[in-house]
Design a protein around this motif. Structure first.
Motif, PDB file in Angstrom:
ATOM      1  N   LEU A  47      -1.014   7.582   1.276  1.00 31.22           N
ATOM      2  CA  LEU A  47      -1.791   8.525   0.484  1.00 31.22           C
ATOM      3  C   LEU A  47      -1.030   9.809   0.206  1.00 31.22           C
ATOM      4  CD1 LEU A  47      -5.395   8.156   1.982  1.00 31.22           C
ATOM      5  CD2 LEU A  47      -4.554   7.391  -0.250  1.00 31.22           C
ATOM      6  N   SER A 101       1.087   9.313  -2.922  1.00 30.46           N
ATOM      7  CA  SER A 101       0.487   8.591  -4.048  1.00 30.46           C
ATOM      8  C   SER A 101       0.809   9.210  -5.398  1.00 30.46           C
ATOM      9  CB  SER A 101      -1.032   8.514  -3.870  1.00 30.46           C
ATOM     10  OG  SER A 101      -1.606   9.815  -3.827  1.00 30.46           O
ATOM     11  N   GLU A 102       1.170  10.485  -5.420  1.00 30.92           N
ATOM     12  CA  GLU A 102       1.473  11.141  -6.688  1.00 30.92           C
ATOM     13  C   GLU A 102       2.929  10.955  -7.114  1.00 30.92           C
ATOM     14  OE1 GLU A 102      -0.841  12.477  -8.620  1.00 30.92           O
ATOM     15  OE2 GLU A 102      -2.280  11.825  -7.099  1.00 30.92           O
ATOM     16  N   THR A 162       0.843  -1.188   0.000  1.00 32.36           N
ATOM     17  CA  THR A 162       0.000   0.000   0.000  1.00 32.36           C
ATOM     18  C   THR A 162       0.883   1.244   0.000  1.00 32.36           C
ATOM     19  OG1 THR A 162      -1.726  -1.166   1.227  1.00 32.36           O
ATOM     20  CG2 THR A 162      -1.835   1.239   1.185  1.00 32.36           C
ATOM     21  N   VAL A 163       0.562   2.169  -0.898  1.00 27.75           N
ATOM     22  CA  VAL A 163       1.296   3.428  -0.989  1.00 27.75           C
ATOM     23  C   VAL A 163       0.663   4.433  -0.035  1.00 27.75           C
ATOM     24  CG1 VAL A 163       2.036   5.280  -2.524  1.00 27.75           C
ATOM     25  CG2 VAL A 163       1.772   2.956  -3.413  1.00 27.75           C
ATOM     26  N   THR A 192      -3.429   2.685  -5.618  1.00 28.70           N
ATOM     27  CA  THR A 192      -2.337   2.759  -4.645  1.00 28.70           C
ATOM     28  C   THR A 192      -2.165   1.489  -3.825  1.00 28.70           C
ATOM     29  OG1 THR A 192      -3.885   3.822  -3.126  1.00 28.70           O
ATOM     30  CG2 THR A 192      -2.432   5.256  -4.419  1.00 28.70           C
ATOM     31  N   GLN A 193      -2.789   0.414  -4.254  1.00 28.12           N
ATOM     32  CA  GLN A 193      -2.624  -0.855  -3.545  1.00 28.12           C
ATOM     33  C   GLN A 193      -2.328  -1.949  -4.562  1.00 28.12           C
ATOM     34  OE1 GLN A 193      -5.905  -2.792  -1.042  1.00 28.12           O
ATOM     35  NE2 GLN A 193      -4.708  -1.676   0.470  1.00 28.12           N
TER      36      GLN A 193
END
Length: 656
Positions: free
Chosen positions: A165, A168-169, A162-163, A196-197
């Motif tokens: 949040l 995430s960009e 998981t990235v 993002t997962q």
């Protein structure tokens, strides 16, 4: 690290060909191997193993092909010289298939490892085939990029990455893709808001590295111990989704009670539950009551899932898909041709594929099922290939795209109408298989009827009808872009055929600019004549926006060709069909795609007509199609696909 040893103790890695080294291309029946689209990372993997003193071989089911024919294709693909000639084990030559441990025992003998089969490693995507290698005492790996670490003693794990949040960009995908060969991450599924997962296969060392980079990483189970011969699935318990938080409306506890050895639940999420299914078991053994369409998804390994989305980052983005201020209109001649997609045309095509009429011209063959386990399935794919050849009258190139699932050889069927000004591609698609797994047990998919009239003989008939009309229209005005008509197999098993197809196209960087999928377009009993177009994809706004352009184009054209229809109910954000039909296989890989269907879901607006889901869904009673209604939707999709194929081209065919 493997060091150079006496040649009698050097490890040997045997690879499957199809779905592992690349995607085979077959001619129409009688099937002949025409080529192999090698996955882009494969040559480097093979060369790395070769440079590190690993012997390479092949174990492949090769039908009736001669060794010379298979070798020729491998040579044309540029990988033949990397393999030892005495380690090429072809079923058509040795008289054994990968349906028992025997072919693996033969391969070990060829490698002089009969007494030490653990020195052999089999790399193959299909879990059933891997289980036979394990039974022969071999080590296994589900993907070429994992061969090196398994040879060096690492165990494999299903993981969830998981990235955060707030990051995430950032270009996190490229960081994962650039990890060294000793730290491979093989993605299976990308999901979550903004994508993002990531569900993947990796080693414990990779888990530590990703954690050190700031990713949140969970490891579910050790494949080396208890799940080398498993596949990962997402199963959606839709009744739980519809009930409130802390309400015991879900069925997971009942469905899986006492069956933990065959289906190991790894994680629960807002989407559903993720679990590892053992080889030899069918995902259809697990069916939730009140499940919506597309409630299961098989997670396939695919490196393209980690390619970034977005224009300027993704070569499969086409700027022309932004809706122009003024849509090109259809000419009177084009409207007249599209009007020939009639209810009778849908009836003629569909009745043969639900068993209401004979499948063949002689009138001697009737099918009763299109389930992948039915002996009728081979008749179905052969007939579809034959139909498309006859429709094309020499102007459609028909190709069989085989893949393996649960040890079964299955086929997607493709027909191509070549464009004149651009190498960009527009797809018109449906799925060809059926099931009745909502029928009360005992249900035997090998012998019981599964007519699947609405799901999805209606879509199959639509694709055939559109192909026939487009071929005729091309005689007067060839399309600027190439149009492909593709019928996917094993959709009911978790979008397996469309994922196999989309994975290959992504690996080849195929410039697919639009996918128009039709899935269940034949059930309408009550007014109004409403229908749905699904374009939502929460993992990428870019992909969703481009998919929305396709849906909006259909919306603008529907009244020109099908005035009896309501305007389509277009779903984007919180689309209930996100990830649930074959269009999703393309969205996951960055392609714009939408799915047209009857009015089966609530919404999308508070004042939308009441949903009318088919009560015969996945039952033996799925024998009804409203042919007028299905023809209306077919014409609307055909109009949108034809206009898309003829918009001003921005990518010209490269001249050699």
């Amino acid at each position: 690290m493997i060091s150079r040893e006496d040649e009698n103790t050097m490890p040997v890695v045997f690879f499957d060909i199809g779905d592992t080294l690349g995607a085979p291309r077959l001619s129409t029946p009688p099937y002949r191997l025409e080529g192999l689209d090698v996955y882009p990372y494969v040559p480097d993997v093979l060369q790395h193993l070769k440079d590190n003193h690993v012997q390479l071989g092949i174990i492949s089911n090769t039908g009736s092909e001669t060794a010379d024919a298979v070798n020729k294709v491998l040579k044309e693909a540029g990988i033949f010289d990397l393999f030892e000639s005495n380690l090429l084990i072809y079923s058509s030559v040795v008289g054994l298939k990968k349906d028992s441990p025997e072919i693996f025992r033969l391969a070990a003998e060829r490698a002089s490892y009969s007494a030490n089969p653990e020195r052999c490693l089999f790399v193959g995507e299909d879990s059933q085939e891997r289980s036979y290698a394990i039974a022969a005492g071999w080590r296994v790996a589900p993907h070429p990029l994992l061969a090196w670490v398994v040879l060096n003693g690492s165990s494999l794990r299903y993981i969830r990455v998981t990235v955060p949040l707030e990051h995430s960009e950032q270009e996190w995908r490229s960081v994962i893709r650039s990890l060294p060969v000793s730290l491979p991450v093989v993605p299976l599924y990308v999901t979550g808001e903004g994508g993002t997962q990531v569900y993947a296969i990796a080693t414990e060392t990779v888990v530590l590295r990703l954690g050190a980079l700031g990713f949140a990483v969970e490891q579910f189970c050790d494949i080396e111990i208890d799940s080398q011969a498993t596949d990962l699935y997402l199963l959606r318990d839709d009744r739980q989704t519809r009930t409130s938080f802390l309400n015991l409306g879900g069925q997971s506890a009942d469905v899986f009670a006492g069956d933990e050895d065959s289906f190991r639940i790894l994680a629960f999420s807002a989407e559903g539950l993720f679990g590892a299914l053992s080889s030899g078991r069918s995902v259809e053994d697990y069916h939730f009551e009140e499940a919506y369409h597309g409630h299961r998804l098989k997670l396939l390994p695919d490196m393209s899932l980690l390619e970034p989305f977005g224009e300027g980052k993704n070569a499969r983005t086409a700027s022309f898909l932004r809706l122009p201020a003024v849509e090109p209109s259809l000419s009177d001649a084009e409207l007249e041709k599209l009007s020939q997609i009639t209810p009778d045309a849908i009836r003629e095509h569909s009745e043969r594929y639900i068993g209401a009429k004979p499948l063949d011209a002689s009138g001697t063959i009737k099918i009763k099922s299109r389930h992948i386990d039915s002996p009728d399935m081979s008749l179905v794919t052969e007939a579809l290939a034959r139909d498309l050849q006859e429709i094309g009258d020499g102007h459609l190139t028909v190709t069989i795209r085989p893949f393996v699932y649960r040890g079964r050889n299955l086929d997607n069927v493709e027909a191509e109408l070549t464009g004149t000004e651009s190498d960009e591609i527009v797809l018109v698609t449906a799925h060809l298989d059926s099931t009745i797994n909502r029928t009360a047990p005992p249900y035997n998919p090998e012998t019981d009827p599964a007519p699947g009239a609405d799901d999805d003989a209606s879509g199959v008939a639509a694709v055939l009808a559109i192909a026939k009309i487009f071929q005729q229209m091309a005689g007067a005005k060839p399309p600027k872009r190439t149009i492909r008509f593709v019928l996917f197999n094993a959709e009911e098993q978790g979008l397996v055929g469309s994922q196999a197809y989309a994975r290959t196209q992504a690996a080849l960087a195929a410039p697919i600019v639009a996918v128009y999928q039709m899935d269940m377009i034949g059930y309408n009993v009550k007014a109004p004549r409403s229908f749905e177009v699904h374009a939502g994809y929460r993992s990428s706004d870019d992909v969703q926006n481009r998919s929305l352009s396709l849906a909006q184009r259909l919306d603008k054209l529907v009244k020109q060709v099908s005035p009896a229809l309501e305007f389509p109910q277009i779903y984007t954000h919180r689309d209930p069909a996100d990830g649930r039909s074959d269009h999703a296989s393309f969205q996951q890989r960055g392609y714009a795609a939408c799915a047209s269907s009857e009015d089966m879901f609530v919404g999308p607006q508070p004042d939308s007509p009441e949903a009318e889901p088919n009560p015969n869904y996945h039952k033996e009673t799925d024998t009804f199609i409203d042919f007028d209604y299905a023809a209306d939707i077919t014409r609307a999709v055909a109009a949108a696909a034809w206009v898309t194929a003829n918009l001003q081209s921005i990518r010209k065919i490269e001249k050699i």
